[in-house]
Write an enzyme that holds these catalytic residues in place. Structure first.
Site, mmCIF file in Angstrom:
data_model
loop_
_atom_site.group_PDB
_atom_site.id
_atom_site.type_symbol
_atom_site.label_atom_id
_atom_site.label_comp_id
_atom_site.label_asym_id
_atom_site.label_seq_id
_atom_site.Cartn_x
_atom_site.Cartn_y
_atom_site.Cartn_z
ATOM 1 N N ASN A 65 41.521 34.388 37.120
ATOM 2 C CA ASN A 65 40.322 33.383 37.568
ATOM 3 C C ASN A 65 40.189 32.133 36.809
ATOM 4 O O ASN A 65 40.345 31.130 37.390
ATOM 5 C CB ASN A 65 39.165 34.100 37.465
ATOM 6 C CG ASN A 65 38.680 35.072 38.614
ATOM 7 O OD1 ASN A 65 39.162 34.861 39.804
ATOM 8 N ND2 ASN A 65 37.791 36.116 38.272
ATOM 9 N N ASP A 110 41.745 49.658 37.710
ATOM 10 C CA ASP A 110 41.333 48.136 37.042
ATOM 11 C C ASP A 110 42.381 47.115 36.960
ATOM 12 O O ASP A 110 43.472 47.464 36.610
ATOM 13 C CB ASP A 110 40.607 48.282 35.719
ATOM 14 C CG ASP A 110 39.985 47.194 35.164
ATOM 15 O OD1 ASP A 110 38.809 46.803 35.735
ATOM 16 O OD2 ASP A 110 40.773 46.515 34.470
ATOM 17 N N HIS A 142 38.060 31.074 40.893
ATOM 18 C CA HIS A 142 37.561 32.473 41.482
ATOM 19 C C HIS A 142 37.992 32.654 42.967
ATOM 20 O O HIS A 142 38.096 33.850 43.295
ATOM 21 C CB HIS A 142 36.091 32.381 41.522
ATOM 22 C CG HIS A 142 35.654 32.498 40.045
ATOM 23 N ND1 HIS A 142 35.425 33.585 39.362
ATOM 24 C CD2 HIS A 142 35.542 31.313 39.025
ATOM 25 C CE1 HIS A 142 35.124 33.389 38.195
ATOM 26 N NE2 HIS A 142 34.993 32.430 37.859
ATOM 27 N N GLU A 150 36.435 44.209 39.312
ATOM 28 C CA GLU A 150 37.707 44.207 39.504
ATOM 29 C C GLU A 150 38.159 45.869 39.446
ATOM 30 O O GLU A 150 39.435 45.973 39.378
ATOM 31 C CB GLU A 150 38.692 43.246 38.654
ATOM 32 C CG GLU A 150 38.688 43.609 37.217
ATOM 33 C CD GLU A 150 37.688 42.829 36.567
ATOM 34 O OE1 GLU A 150 37.746 43.201 35.346
ATOM 35 O OE2 GLU A 150 36.620 42.339 36.799
#
Length: 188
Positions: free
Chosen positions: A74, A66, A79, A109
């Site tokens: 972000n 992760d 983004h 993610e």
């Protein structure tokens, strides 16, 4: 008298249909943003690898990755920059695995790596290598270098496991890595 007849047939429509079918198959298995396997393909591959583990005893390892602080990335940039981070991580993972292994985007993610013929030593070595390579991978945004880190959970299939318990254990180990300070691999 010798004669010959030549017949021509336009098969371009059939060829075009075949090409389209191949494209659709690819779309069904590949994550469009990152170019690695999508979750569906990961699940199908995990099913096959798990059957090999049960039937033949071939070691099966998984690493659940992760991206650390992805929301902050972000929020700070955009983004679009987050998408570039996902692409960078996917490329780094994919280009540094053995050809018999698989990396896929599990969701958001998160990435899942399936390792065939794995044992504890090579599972941990590969997980740590991938984590360090991602940490050192950079891309540029408005003249600044951007990099991300990964938290990981790594585990081997065990007797009594199901596919679900195997992924769940790796996921929980990944959260253990996050709680211990991120950018690390936890194993069980």
């Amino acid at each position: 008298i010798t004669g010959a007849i030549e017949l021509f047939s336009d098969i371009s429509e059939k060829l075009d249909l075949g090409t389209r079918l191949e494209e659709l198959k690819k779309l069904a298995m590949i994550d469009r943003l990152t170019g690695v396997a999508n979750r569906y393909f990961c699940e199908k591959n995990l099913e096959t690898r798990f059957e090999e583990y049960k039937r033949f005893g071939w070691g099966l390892g998984i690493i659940f990755f992760d991206i650390d602080d992805f929301k902050k990335l972000n929020d700070r940039f955009s983004h679009r920059v987050g998408d570039r981070a996902l692409q960078t991580v996917a490329r780094t993972l994919q280009h540094n695995l053995r050809s018999i292994d698989l990396v896929g985007r599990w969701g958001g993610e998160e990435f899942l790596v399936l390792l065939r013929n794995a044992d504890k030593r090579n599972l941990l070595r590969i997980a740590e290598k991938l984590r360090m390579l991602v940490e050192r991978s950079v891309f540029w945004v408005r003249g600044k270098t951007v990099s991300v880190t990964l938290s990981a959970g790594a585990t081997l299939a065990r007797r009594g496991d199901t596919r679900a318990t195997l992924v769940e254990r790796a996921d929980l180990l990944m959260y253990r890595s996050k709680k211990k300070g991120k950018n690390r691999v936890s194993f069980s």
